[in-house]
Scaffold this motif. Structure first.
Motif, PDB file in Angstrom:
ATOM      1  N   GLY A 252       2.339  -1.893   5.038  1.00  0.00           N
ATOM      2  CA  GLY A 252       3.103  -3.024   5.553  1.00  0.00           C
ATOM      3  C   GLY A 252       4.179  -3.450   4.585  1.00  0.00           C
TER       4      GLY A 252
ATOM      5  N   TRP B  55       1.419  -4.976  13.665  1.00  0.00           N
ATOM      6  CA  TRP B  55       1.223  -6.428  13.588  1.00  0.00           C
ATOM      7  C   TRP B  55       2.412  -7.086  12.909  1.00  0.00           C
ATOM      8  CZ3 TRP B  55       1.217  -7.492   8.399  1.00  0.00           C
ATOM      9  CH2 TRP B  55       0.712  -6.516   7.531  1.00  0.00           C
TER      10      TRP B  55
ATOM     11  N   SER C  55      -4.761   3.858   5.171  1.00  0.00           N
ATOM     12  CA  SER C  55      -5.429   3.184   6.284  1.00  0.00           C
ATOM     13  C   SER C  55      -4.611   2.014   6.803  1.00  0.00           C
ATOM     14  CB  SER C  55      -6.818   2.689   5.853  1.00  0.00           C
ATOM     15  OG  SER C  55      -6.691   1.801   4.761  1.00  0.00           O
ATOM     16  N   SER C  56      -3.766   1.436   5.942  1.00  0.00           N
ATOM     17  CA  SER C  56      -2.927   0.318   6.360  1.00  0.00           C
ATOM     18  C   SER C  56      -1.716   0.240   5.444  1.00  0.00           C
ATOM     19  CB  SER C  56      -3.708  -0.997   6.307  1.00  0.00           C
ATOM     20  OG  SER C  56      -2.897  -2.089   6.680  1.00  0.00           O
TER      21      SER C  56
ATOM     22  N   ASN D  38      -0.378  -8.832  17.530  1.00  0.00           N
ATOM     23  CA  ASN D  38      -0.630  -7.395  17.486  1.00  0.00           C
ATOM     24  C   ASN D  38      -0.040  -6.779  18.752  1.00  0.00           C
ATOM     25  OD1 ASN D  38      -2.503  -6.745  15.088  1.00  0.00           O
ATOM     26  ND2 ASN D  38      -3.413  -8.586  15.993  1.00  0.00           N
TER      27      ASN D  38
ATOM     28  N   ASN E  16       0.804  -1.231   0.000  1.00  0.00           N
ATOM     29  CA  ASN E  16       0.000   0.000   0.000  1.00  0.00           C
ATOM     30  C   ASN E  16       0.834   1.276   0.000  1.00  0.00           C
ATOM     31  OD1 ASN E  16      -2.362  -1.456  -0.048  1.00  0.00           O
ATOM     32  ND2 ASN E  16      -2.707  -1.337   2.158  1.00  0.00           N
TER      33      ASN E  16
ATOM     34  N   THR F  24      -0.160   6.706   9.148  1.00  0.00           N
ATOM     35  CA  THR F  24       0.209   5.360   9.566  1.00  0.00           C
ATOM     36  C   THR F  24       1.720   5.273   9.671  1.00  0.00           C
ATOM     37  OG1 THR F  24      -1.664   4.612   8.247  1.00  0.00           O
ATOM     38  CG2 THR F  24      -0.215   2.921   9.111  1.00  0.00           C
TER      39      THR F  24
ATOM     40  N   ARG G   4      -1.069   3.077  19.326  1.00  0.00           N
ATOM     41  CA  ARG G   4      -1.233   2.465  18.013  1.00  0.00           C
ATOM     42  C   ARG G   4      -0.768   1.006  18.092  1.00  0.00           C
ATOM     43  NH1 ARG G   4      -1.491   6.378  13.911  1.00  0.00           N
ATOM     44  NH2 ARG G   4      -2.523   8.206  14.773  1.00  0.00           N
TER      45      ARG G   4
ATOM     46  N   GLY H 119       3.186  -4.687   9.692  1.00  0.00           N
ATOM     47  CA  GLY H 119       2.597  -3.421   9.285  1.00  0.00           C
ATOM     48  C   GLY H 119       1.782  -2.797  10.377  1.00  0.00           C
ATOM     49  N   SER H 120       1.085  -1.739  10.011  1.00  0.00           N
ATOM     50  CA  SER H 120       0.277  -1.001  10.976  1.00  0.00           C
ATOM     51  C   SER H 120      -0.958  -0.443  10.280  1.00  0.00           C
ATOM     52  CB  SER H 120       1.091   0.143  11.580  1.00  0.00           C
ATOM     53  OG  SER H 120       0.354   0.811  12.587  1.00  0.00           O
ATOM     54  N   THR H 121      -1.995  -0.247  11.074  1.00  0.00           N
ATOM     55  CA  THR H 121      -3.247   0.320  10.578  1.00  0.00           C
ATOM     56  C   THR H 121      -3.396   1.736  11.105  1.00  0.00           C
ATOM     57  OG1 THR H 121      -4.281  -1.850  10.513  1.00  0.00           O
ATOM     58  CG2 THR H 121      -5.750   0.055  10.537  1.00  0.00           C
TER      59      THR H 121
END
Length: 653
Positions: A103, A131, A100-101, A140, A66, A185, A128, A169-171
């Motif tokens: 990774g 994962w 939004s996400s 997580n 992303n 993010t 925050r 990654g992270s959201t």
């Protein structure tokens, strides 16, 4: 100069080959180091991961998830930032607005099957979450700040697919100071490490050379993939050799048996190990294996009439007669071998209009008002087959015992059809075409219908494979297909092609949410449809077996495909589910031990020929001799011992 140039090329080629072989030896040596791994003696296997600590200074080996290609934010490997517990100078620093996400991911192939632990250091902001995933496992972790690295780890098993899928990654989260719609993010990742805590037989084994000359390494496991359950001939020096089918267990947990010169092997991977330094082994099936292939399709053709009596609307959005003619043209162009059809009601003539080289079963189709009585005497089912490829006979029909009086189920006589289908020379399968009840209120009746079908199959010929095609209106996540169908067979192994080929043979259960994410309908692992193709193989030896080769839900089932334009309107409300099958059956015995001249008898002539082979006296007929049959004691050599045993065979006759 030209000769010198050629010599330089030759030397460079030899050097390259030497380097490749050295690399292979290094890899073998590294894998062999894992053999000693155990829970109390973990062995580092991080070398399997490409760029695990990002010390190449870039994203080599990793895919960015992303990342906006037009964005210049800090989503990259860098030495500009740091965090505690990082390894080396570089880390992955991923920061991006409007995401939004985000990774990173790496899929590692050829990881020896076994027990592992994977770890990493991650970081994100306070409140925050970041994962970290490996295969189906995810942790997580709440962040502390942008400088504090948090160690994470996952215990996992690498299965027979030998694949490790790593991601982190992270959201993003909505800002809390009134900037509605703004998302940012952030995460860091470094020091990804893999530790082996024991290999399974499948991870330790090498491919069997499968010849009579290559000496096997004592103590090394080898594997052989038996493609069919039958008797196999095992030749070579097999004294003190053992075998096992327990590929997915640690060596200490495997059950073994002594290897014999003639053994029944189940389909699948078999493992062999010897204690001798002079052992050889070659394996082949005792019988000829006959093979063929065919394409099977499940298709609900949406054949309800658009209107009855010109004013009663039934299926206004359906294809009608003209659309069904286009369906016929679509099927003709695709050239499938046979199609299990449901909802073949009022437009059967249109459906067959372009299929001049196809036959079909009995037409019990048309819905009409008549005397206004129901259920209509139709099942909407049929089988359409290409007569040049397969033949179908002995059609029968069975009505469902359990029906639901909602969602229109009560208006037709639903059930299943059975056909004997010949798909190759001497290859006959039982084909069942069905349509189960529709609607949310019909879960119970569908489960009863699965159970009724299981009863019918259990009462049928246990030596023939079964193929089930149709609109089941069922999902593994909704109906209890396990209890009512899958678990009811002792003489067959049952498989859903979609589960086997798209989900690594992992069946969904009713405890799961429906797998109906159609955002990308080509991602079949997350896209279960109610049109199913299920096959059952007999457990008897030397019977015909079906093996699916591919699974597809056709995405080009549109008006535009047939008309040659951009019209993406579907031809019906169900897309064709297409499976390519191979089928295999045992034929005649390939080698009759002692019948060296292939005349069907073992006699003194064969003794003479074996002696001639030993003495090296070749003649014009030597090319027709069966040298495998001459190795009577199956030790991989033709010697005077074979002559002695051949004489014993003749005397016993």
């Amino acid at each position: 100069m030209k000769r010198l140039h050629i010599l330089l090329i030759i030397f460079a080629t030899i050097a390259a080959g030497t380097t490749a072989k050295a690399a292979d030896r290094t890899l073998d040596s590294q894998i062999e180091q894992l053999y000693a791994a155990s829970a109390t003696n973990p062995v580092d296997a991080t070398w399997l991961i490409v760029n695990p600590s990002f010390e190449t200074g870039d994203e080599t080996g990793w895919t960015l998830i992303n990342k906006d290609p037009e964005n210049t934010e800090e989503f990259k490997v860098t030495n500009k930032y740091s965090m505690s517990s990082m390894d080396g100078q570089y880390l992955m620093n991923a920061f991006q607005w409007w995401a939004s996400s985000i990774g990173v991911r790496q899929v590692v192939e050829d990881v020896p099957s076994g027990v592992y632990e994977i770890s990493a250091v991650v970081c994100t902001w306070e409140n925050r979450y970041v994962w970290f995933s490996a295969n189906e496992h995810t942790v997580n972790t709440a962040g502390i700040n942008d400088q504090t690295g948090i160690p994470v780890s996952i215990a996992l098993t690498i299965d027979e697919q030998q694949t490790l899928d790593i991601s982190a990654g992270s959201t993003g989260a909505w800002w809390e100071d009134g900037h509605n719609g703004e998302v940012t993010t952030f995460f860091k990742l470094d020091d990804v490490r893999l530790t082996c805590k024991g290999l399974f037989l499948n991870g330790m084994a090498k491919p069997l050379p499968n010849d009579n000359s290559t000496l096997l390494t004592a103590g090394q496991w080898y594997y052989y993939d038996a493609i069919y359950p039958t008797q196999y001939l095992l030749r070579g020096n097999i004294d003190d050799m053992v075998c096992s089918s327990d590929g997915m267990v640690l060596e200490s947990q495997a059950t073994t048996q002594a290897v014999e010169h003639k053994m029944t092997l189940a389909k699948g991977r078999i493992y062999f190990k010897t204690t001798r330094s002079d052992a050889t082994l070659s394996i082949e099936s005792e019988r000829e294996l006959l093979q063929d292939e065919f394409t099977a399709v499940a298709l609900n053709v949406d054949g309800l009439p658009q209107k009855i009596l010109l004013f009663i609307s039934i299926n206004e959005d359906g294809p009608g007669s003209d659309g069904t003619k286009l369906i016929s043209q679509y099927l003709k162009e695709k050239g499938y071998d046979f199609i299990g059809v449901s909802e073949d009601f009022n437009y059967h003539g249109s459906l067959m209009s372009e299929l001049g080289n196809y036959d079909s079963g009995t037409v019990r189709a048309t819905l009409s008002i008549g005397d206004l009585s129901y259920p209509f005497d139709t099942d909407g089912l049929n089988l359409i087959w290409k007569r040049s490829k397969v033949t179908a006979s002995n059609e029968s029909w069975t009505r469902w015992n359990s029906m639901t009086s909602t969602d229109g189920n009560q208006y037709v006589k639903k059930g299943f059809r059975h056909y004997d289908m010949t798909v190759g020379e001497g290859m006959v399968i039982d084909v069942y075409v069905l349509h189960m009840d529709a609607g949310d209120d019909a879960v119970g009746s569908r489960e009863n219908q699965w159970a009724q079908l299981a009863t019918a199959i259990n009462a049928s010929d246990a030596s023939r494979p079964k193929l089930i095609i149709g609109d089941t209106n069922s999902r593994w996540t909704r109906e209890d297909i396990h209890t009512n169908f899958k678990d009811k067979f002792s003489n067959f192994t049952m498989s859903d092609v979609w589960v086997v080929l798209c989900r690594n043979n992992i069946y969904p259960t009713p405890a799961m949410a429906d797998l109906t994410n159609d955002s990308d309908p080509t991602q079949f692992a997350n896209y279960e449809v109610v049109d199913k193709i299920i096959y059952l193989n007999p457990k008897e030896q030397n019977t015909l077996l079906l093996t699916p080769q591919s699974f597809c839900i056709e995405q080009d089932y549109t008006y535009g495909y047939v008309e040659g334009n951009n019209n993406d309107k579907p031809l019906g409300d169900h897309k064709p589910v297409v499976v390519e099958f191979s089928c295999m059956k045992a034929g005649n015995v390939k080698h009759l031990l002692g019948d060296v001249n292939r005349d069907g008898h073992v006699d003194i002539t064969d003794v003479t020929i074996v002696v001639s082979i030993i003495l090296g006296n070749n003649n014009a007929e030597s090319s027709t001799y069966d040298y495998v049959a001459a190795d009577v004691n199956m030790d991989g050599k033709i010697s005077i011992i074979d002559v002695t045993e051949l004489i014993e065979i003749i005397l016993k006759q």
